[in-house]
Design a protein around this motif. Structure first.
Motif, mmCIF file in Angstrom:
data_model
loop_
_atom_site.group_PDB
_atom_site.id
_atom_site.type_symbol
_atom_site.label_atom_id
_atom_site.label_comp_id
_atom_site.label_asym_id
_atom_site.label_seq_id
_atom_site.Cartn_x
_atom_site.Cartn_y
_atom_site.Cartn_z
ATOM 1 N N ASP A 1 -7.180 9.694 6.293
ATOM 2 C CA ASP A 1 -6.207 9.010 5.457
ATOM 3 C C ASP A 1 -4.811 9.487 5.848
ATOM 4 O O ASP A 1 -4.543 10.701 5.893
ATOM 5 C CB ASP A 1 -6.475 9.310 3.981
ATOM 6 C CG ASP A 1 -5.455 8.646 3.068
ATOM 7 O OD1 ASP A 1 -5.524 7.429 2.889
ATOM 8 O OD2 ASP A 1 -4.593 9.381 2.556
ATOM 9 N N GLN B 1 2.112 2.353 -3.291
ATOM 10 C CA GLN B 1 1.067 3.007 -4.094
ATOM 11 C C GLN B 1 0.567 4.295 -3.451
ATOM 12 O O GLN B 1 -0.382 4.909 -3.941
ATOM 13 C CB GLN B 1 -0.102 2.036 -4.271
ATOM 14 C CG GLN B 1 0.286 0.728 -4.938
ATOM 15 C CD GLN B 1 -0.848 -0.281 -4.933
ATOM 16 O OE1 GLN B 1 -2.014 0.089 -5.058
ATOM 17 N NE2 GLN B 1 -0.523 -1.553 -4.791
ATOM 18 N N GLY C 1 0.816 -1.202 0.000
ATOM 19 C CA GLY C 1 0.000 0.000 0.000
ATOM 20 C C GLY C 1 0.856 1.261 0.000
ATOM 21 O O GLY C 1 0.547 2.235 -0.684
ATOM 22 N N ARG D 1 -5.202 4.275 7.506
ATOM 23 C CA ARG D 1 -5.966 5.330 8.169
ATOM 24 C C ARG D 1 -5.456 5.528 9.584
ATOM 25 O O ARG D 1 -5.016 4.589 10.241
ATOM 26 C CB ARG D 1 -7.463 5.000 8.196
ATOM 27 C CG ARG D 1 -8.057 4.748 6.821
ATOM 28 C CD ARG D 1 -9.563 4.758 6.862
ATOM 29 N NE ARG D 1 -10.081 6.100 7.076
ATOM 30 C CZ ARG D 1 -10.199 7.016 6.131
ATOM 31 N NH1 ARG D 1 -9.819 6.747 4.874
ATOM 32 N NH2 ARG D 1 -10.691 8.197 6.399
ATOM 33 N N ASP E 1 -0.654 4.558 -0.354
ATOM 34 C CA ASP E 1 -1.720 4.292 0.619
ATOM 35 C C ASP E 1 -1.072 3.813 1.926
ATOM 36 O O ASP E 1 -0.604 2.680 2.018
ATOM 37 C CB ASP E 1 -2.687 3.239 0.076
ATOM 38 C CG ASP E 1 -3.810 2.930 1.061
ATOM 39 O OD1 ASP E 1 -3.954 3.673 2.053
ATOM 40 O OD2 ASP E 1 -4.537 1.946 0.836
#
Length: 315
Positions: free
Chosen positions: A86, A74, A71, A79, A76
């Protein structure tokens, strides 16, 4: 090119190892994410199991690490456990302040540190003694204490600069970050000035500089073309190390001046065990440190062509 590819490959390996250490370290620390989420309340095993499933905490450790690193590649980072925002967006909102602060401090270190060091090496007398005294003072004064002194004199006393907030817009940011940047860069300026002075002095006594002077070349040309340029290798090394270290030291200044940077965010996240935010910031710092070191290595070849030739021969 082969050297650059090897250095990039080494940087990728460092990032992978560092990311694993950071991810592991957070989970080895006392406490757990689910304990923070329940806020000390007594909950049923079913609710606890649902929380663990929601945040992927019931997956095997290596699976959690793999999902996190994929993640992160990319963009990400998950949370936040505290704000439910985010993490990528949360960190991105704090990056500009820290970036301005670090770049401003790095500029001060490069200009004042190298400039004062060259002046101390080329001008003897009272001026040199003042620079040496100032560098000794810079070694002794902690960053946080320097921040308090600057706030007391130039902020509260004279009222020239604000002592809190990061400002809005370029000019206002520079005005707000002047005292924080000076406090952050003050010890590094002292170190770089001392190293520069010593390096230039040693280069002044080298054989090729003496021969250049003996051939009747202009002193200014000899100073810039032979003395200063050839003395910059150790200076660039220490400069790169200190600039990279600014990221780690920035949190002290951000706390002192109540700046909304990633340093203060990191401290708050560690205190609240906000795992995802801590892991994202730590990974960003490792990446920045690696890129700065790579840039320093590339600057070697620009400053001294002999370094470039040596790297070519090894490849």
């Amino acid at each position: 090119m082969p050297y650059l590819l090897r250095r990039l490959g080494a940087l990728v390996i460092v990032l992978v190892v560092s990311s694993f250490v950071v991810f592991s370290g957070m989970y080895l620390a006392p406490g757990s994410p689910e304990q923070f989420l329940v806020q000390g309340r007594t909950v049923s095993p079913e609710v606890l199991a649902a929380i663990r499933q929601q945040y992927g905490l019931d997956d095997p450790f290596l699976v959690r690490y793999w999902n996190w690193i994929m993640g992160a590649v990319q963009g990400d980072f998950g949370r936040s456990l505290v704000t439910q925002q985010d993490v990528g967006a949360l960190v991105a909102s704090r990056v500009p302040t820290t970036l301005y602060l670090v770049l401003y401090s790095a500029l001060l270190i490069a200009i004042l540190g190298v400039g004062l060091g060259v002046l101390a090496a080329t001008r003897s007398g009272v001026f040199e003694k003042l620079i040496v005294l100032g560098s000794n003072l810079g070694f002794a004064v902690p960053t946080f204490f320097a921040a308090l002194i600057l706030m007391a004199i130039f902020g509260v006393g004279l009222g020239w600069f604000p002592v809190s907030g990061s400002g809005q817009g370029f000019a206002d940011r520079i005005w707000h970050l002047t005292l924080p940047a000076l406090a952050l860069s003050f010890p590094s300026i002292a170190v770089v000035a001392r190293i520069t002075r010593t390096s230039v002095r040693e280069e002044q006594g080298s054989e090729h500089v003496i021969m250049a002077v003996a051939r009747g070349l202009p002193k200014r040309f000899v100073l810039w073309r032979h003395t200063i340029r050839n003395s910059m290798l150790p200076v660039v090394t220490i400069l790169g190390t200190h600039v990279a270290g600014l990221l780690a030291a920035a949190f002290v200044i951000e706390y002192a001046f109540t700046l909304d940077g990633i340093g203060s965010l990191l401290v708050n996240s560690v205190q609240k065990k906000d795992f995802a935010v801590v892991q994202a910031i730590a990974l960003i710092m490792v990446l920045a440190f690696g890129l700065i070191n790579l840039l320093v290595d590339l600057l070697y070849a620009v400053i001294d062509p002999r370094v470039r030739l040596a790297k070519g021969a090894q490849s």
